[in-house]
Scaffold this motif. Structure first.
Motif, PDB file in Angstrom:
ATOM      1  N   PRO A  61       0.840  -1.200   0.000  1.00  0.00           N
ATOM      2  CA  PRO A  61       0.000   0.000   0.000  1.00  0.00           C
ATOM      3  C   PRO A  61       0.873   1.248   0.000  1.00  0.00           C
ATOM      4  O   PRO A  61       2.054   1.191   0.366  1.00  0.00           O
ATOM      5  N   LEU A  62       0.305   2.355  -0.425  1.00  0.00           N
ATOM      6  CA  LEU A  62       1.037   3.620  -0.390  1.00  0.00           C
ATOM      7  C   LEU A  62       0.715   4.347   0.900  1.00  0.00           C
ATOM      8  O   LEU A  62      -0.433   4.677   1.184  1.00  0.00           O
ATOM      9  N   ASN A  63       1.740   4.565   1.712  1.00  0.00           N
ATOM     10  CA  ASN A  63       1.575   5.308   2.954  1.00  0.00           C
ATOM     11  C   ASN A  63       2.888   6.026   3.258  1.00  0.00           C
ATOM     12  O   ASN A  63       3.809   6.036   2.431  1.00  0.00           O
ATOM     13  N   GLY A  81       3.297   6.218  -6.336  1.00  0.00           N
ATOM     14  CA  GLY A  81       4.142   6.834  -5.325  1.00  0.00           C
ATOM     15  C   GLY A  81       5.144   5.906  -4.679  1.00  0.00           C
ATOM     16  O   GLY A  81       6.041   6.359  -3.960  1.00  0.00           O
ATOM     17  N   LEU A  82       5.022   4.603  -4.922  1.00  0.00           N
ATOM     18  CA  LEU A  82       6.009   3.671  -4.374  1.00  0.00           C
ATOM     19  C   LEU A  82       7.364   3.825  -5.044  1.00  0.00           C
ATOM     20  O   LEU A  82       8.394   3.465  -4.474  1.00  0.00           O
ATOM     21  N   GLY A  94       7.984   6.469  -2.007  1.00  0.00           N
ATOM     22  CA  GLY A  94       9.351   6.507  -2.530  1.00  0.00           C
ATOM     23  C   GLY A  94      10.197   5.327  -2.110  1.00  0.00           C
ATOM     24  O   GLY A  94      11.429   5.437  -2.042  1.00  0.00           O
ATOM     25  N   LEU A  95       9.580   4.193  -1.855  1.00  0.00           N
ATOM     26  CA  LEU A  95      10.314   3.001  -1.408  1.00  0.00           C
ATOM     27  C   LEU A  95      11.400   2.605  -2.405  1.00  0.00           C
ATOM     28  O   LEU A  95      12.516   2.238  -2.030  1.00  0.00           O
ATOM     29  N   ILE A  96      11.068   2.694  -3.689  1.00  0.00           N
ATOM     30  CA  ILE A  96      12.056   2.383  -4.726  1.00  0.00           C
ATOM     31  C   ILE A  96      12.588   3.705  -5.274  1.00  0.00           C
ATOM     32  O   ILE A  96      11.983   4.333  -6.146  1.00  0.00           O
ATOM     33  N   ASP A  97      13.718   4.118  -4.736  1.00  0.00           N
ATOM     34  CA  ASP A  97      14.348   5.384  -5.123  1.00  0.00           C
ATOM     35  C   ASP A  97      15.711   5.098  -5.741  1.00  0.00           C
ATOM     36  O   ASP A  97      16.029   3.948  -6.071  1.00  0.00           O
ATOM     37  N   ALA A  98      16.522   6.129  -5.906  1.00  0.00           N
ATOM     38  CA  ALA A  98      17.829   5.958  -6.540  1.00  0.00           C
ATOM     39  C   ALA A  98      18.682   4.929  -5.803  1.00  0.00           C
ATOM     40  O   ALA A  98      19.355   4.094  -6.427  1.00  0.00           O
ATOM     41  N   GLY A 133       7.943  -2.731 -16.138  1.00  0.00           N
ATOM     42  CA  GLY A 133       6.535  -2.837 -16.525  1.00  0.00           C
ATOM     43  C   GLY A 133       5.719  -2.007 -15.553  1.00  0.00           C
ATOM     44  O   GLY A 133       5.722  -2.283 -14.353  1.00  0.00           O
ATOM     45  N   LEU A 134       5.054  -0.981 -16.054  1.00  0.00           N
ATOM     46  CA  LEU A 134       4.409  -0.003 -15.180  1.00  0.00           C
ATOM     47  C   LEU A 134       2.939   0.180 -15.535  1.00  0.00           C
ATOM     48  O   LEU A 134       2.601   0.489 -16.670  1.00  0.00           O
ATOM     49  N   ASP A 135       2.092   0.007 -14.536  1.00  0.00           N
ATOM     50  CA  ASP A 135       0.660   0.300 -14.701  1.00  0.00           C
ATOM     51  C   ASP A 135       0.271   1.567 -13.953  1.00  0.00           C
ATOM     52  O   ASP A 135      -0.847   2.065 -14.118  1.00  0.00           O
ATOM     53  N   VAL A 136       1.173   2.076 -13.134  1.00  0.00           N
ATOM     54  CA  VAL A 136       0.894   3.260 -12.307  1.00  0.00           C
ATOM     55  C   VAL A 136       2.103   4.185 -12.331  1.00  0.00           C
ATOM     56  O   VAL A 136       3.240   3.743 -12.537  1.00  0.00           O
ATOM     57  N   PHE A 137       1.836   5.466 -12.081  1.00  0.00           N
ATOM     58  CA  PHE A 137       2.884   6.482 -12.209  1.00  0.00           C
ATOM     59  C   PHE A 137       2.720   7.550 -11.137  1.00  0.00           C
ATOM     60  O   PHE A 137       1.603   7.850 -10.691  1.00  0.00           O
ATOM     61  N   GLU A 138       3.836   8.149 -10.755  1.00  0.00           N
ATOM     62  CA  GLU A 138       3.776   9.259  -9.804  1.00  0.00           C
ATOM     63  C   GLU A 138       2.940  10.413 -10.336  1.00  0.00           C
ATOM     64  O   GLU A 138       2.296  11.129  -9.576  1.00  0.00           O
ATOM     65  N   SER A 139       2.938  10.613 -11.628  1.00  0.00           N
ATOM     66  CA  SER A 139       2.230  11.747 -12.226  1.00  0.00           C
ATOM     67  C   SER A 139       0.722  11.653 -12.063  1.00  0.00           C
ATOM     68  O   SER A 139       0.011  12.633 -12.275  1.00  0.00           O
TER      69      SER A 139
END
Length: 342
Positions: A214-216, A244-245, A221-225, A264-270
């Motif tokens: 879940p996003l909390n 947001g993850l 930002g769990l997966i960042d640089a 493979g992305l179904d969701v985006f920060e934007s």
């Protein structure tokens, strides 16, 4: 004379006849909002939402922000039912303070999202995007893909969808690694072959990393640089959970620098921050990124299931009953007799 007692407003597309008939049989008038092509309820301003919902007793909602100011302008509204499971856009404290109920449609779209996750894994590793674009241009050369078979797959989050993915991957004979904040609870119905590890180990050892958390505030930002630098250059990242993850700008940089094989992305920060739309647009253009427009849960069968769950939750509240406890995320109703003096 009409026997309809309650007005239910639906601000989602694809609300099917079965769910509509269920609401009508329980004395509800159903109004489906007339959204413009390509528009979602998350795109509507608060004044627009208030205008649509001013006479509603129940609201079946998608991705609109549920705020204290919005609820304060809707005194008649009793129940907000999300046709989905994420609720980071719902101010649950505000719902309770307003004396209303908010629910989610647990169990309706788990299978659909799990299927979509595996589809993205295969699409990326078999380079289907390159194959499609090549053939469209008349190029019949063969790009070499990779196998999902017997690879190490890291699953971040082991709720209903994560478990569904794990179950589906058993046929590929993968080695699963699992990161969960509550591994003892998650172990209840997981095969012995699934190994629970810390996040760093999962990122370092996995050939595929798929996100189902879940996003909390803990997972934003769990997966960042830093996380991306831990992953193998040959690894693939899959996100069908919440945008947001992942820090998408960091992901874009890693892909451009060939520090990751694909995504493979179904969701985006934007989706929640339009200022990041240029990053999304650049991700979409990369040949090793397969993207879909947040459709993981959007199958006919999945939406029919979540529509009915949302409708059942709405009816339960309007009839003075409690929806299934696992669907309730906020309940601000006073218990019977709460105002009575002892």
């Amino acid at each position: 004379m009409s026997t309809l007692r309650h007005k239910i407003v639906v601000t989602q597309r694809f609300f099917d006849a079965t769910a509509t008939d269920f609401l009508k049989r329980h004395g509800c008038e159903v109004i489906v909002a007339n959204l413009a092509p390509g528009q979602a309820d998350g795109d509507l301003s608060e004044p627009q939402l208030i205008d649509i919902l001013k006479d509603a007793d129940g609201w079946i909602v998608g991705h609109a922000n549920i705020t204290s100011s919005l609820l304060g302008s809707l005194p008649r509204l009793q129940v907000i039912a999300r046709r989905g499971v994420g609720y980071e856009r719902v101010d649950t404290a505000a719902v309770e303070a307003a004396g209303k109920v908010a629910t989610i449609a647990i169990g309706g779209n788990d299978a659909s999202v799990a299927d979509h996750t595996v589809a993205l894994m295969l699409a990326v590793c078999r380079q289907l995007k390159r194959c499609q674009s090549g053939l469209s241009a008349g190029d019949w050369s063969i790009p070499l893909g990779g196998d999902l078979y017997r690879k190490t797959v890291g699953i971040v989050g082991l709720g209903r969808i994560g478990r569904g993915v794990l179950q589906r991957l058993s046929g590929f004979e993968v080695q699963p690694l699992i990161y969960s904040p509550d591994p003892q609870k998650a172990l209840l119905d997981v095969t012995p072959q699934a190994g629970f590890v810390d996040l760093e180990t999962l990122l370092k050892e996995s050939d595929f990393v798929t996100l189902h958390a879940p996003l909390n505030t803990q997972t934003q930002g769990l997966i960042d640089a830093h996380a991306l630098k831990l992953m193998k250059r040959s690894a693939v990242l899959i996100n069908t959970a919440r945008g947001g993850l992942v820090r998408d700008a960091d992901l874009l940089r890693a892909l451009r620098e060939n520090r990751l094989a694909g995504a493979g992305l179904d969701v985006f920060e934007s989706e929640s921050d339009r200022a990041l739309s240029p990053v999304t647009e650049q991700l979409i253009q990369l040949p090793n990124v397969v993207v879909t427009p947040h459709v993981g849960a959007s199958t006919v069968e999945g939406l029919n299931r979540t529509n009915l769950i949302a409708a059942e939750c709405v009816v339960a509240v309007l009839e003075g009953r409690s929806p299934p406890s696992h669907c309730v995320i906020a309940d601000g109703r006073r218990p019977v007799g709460a105002d009575e003096k002892p």
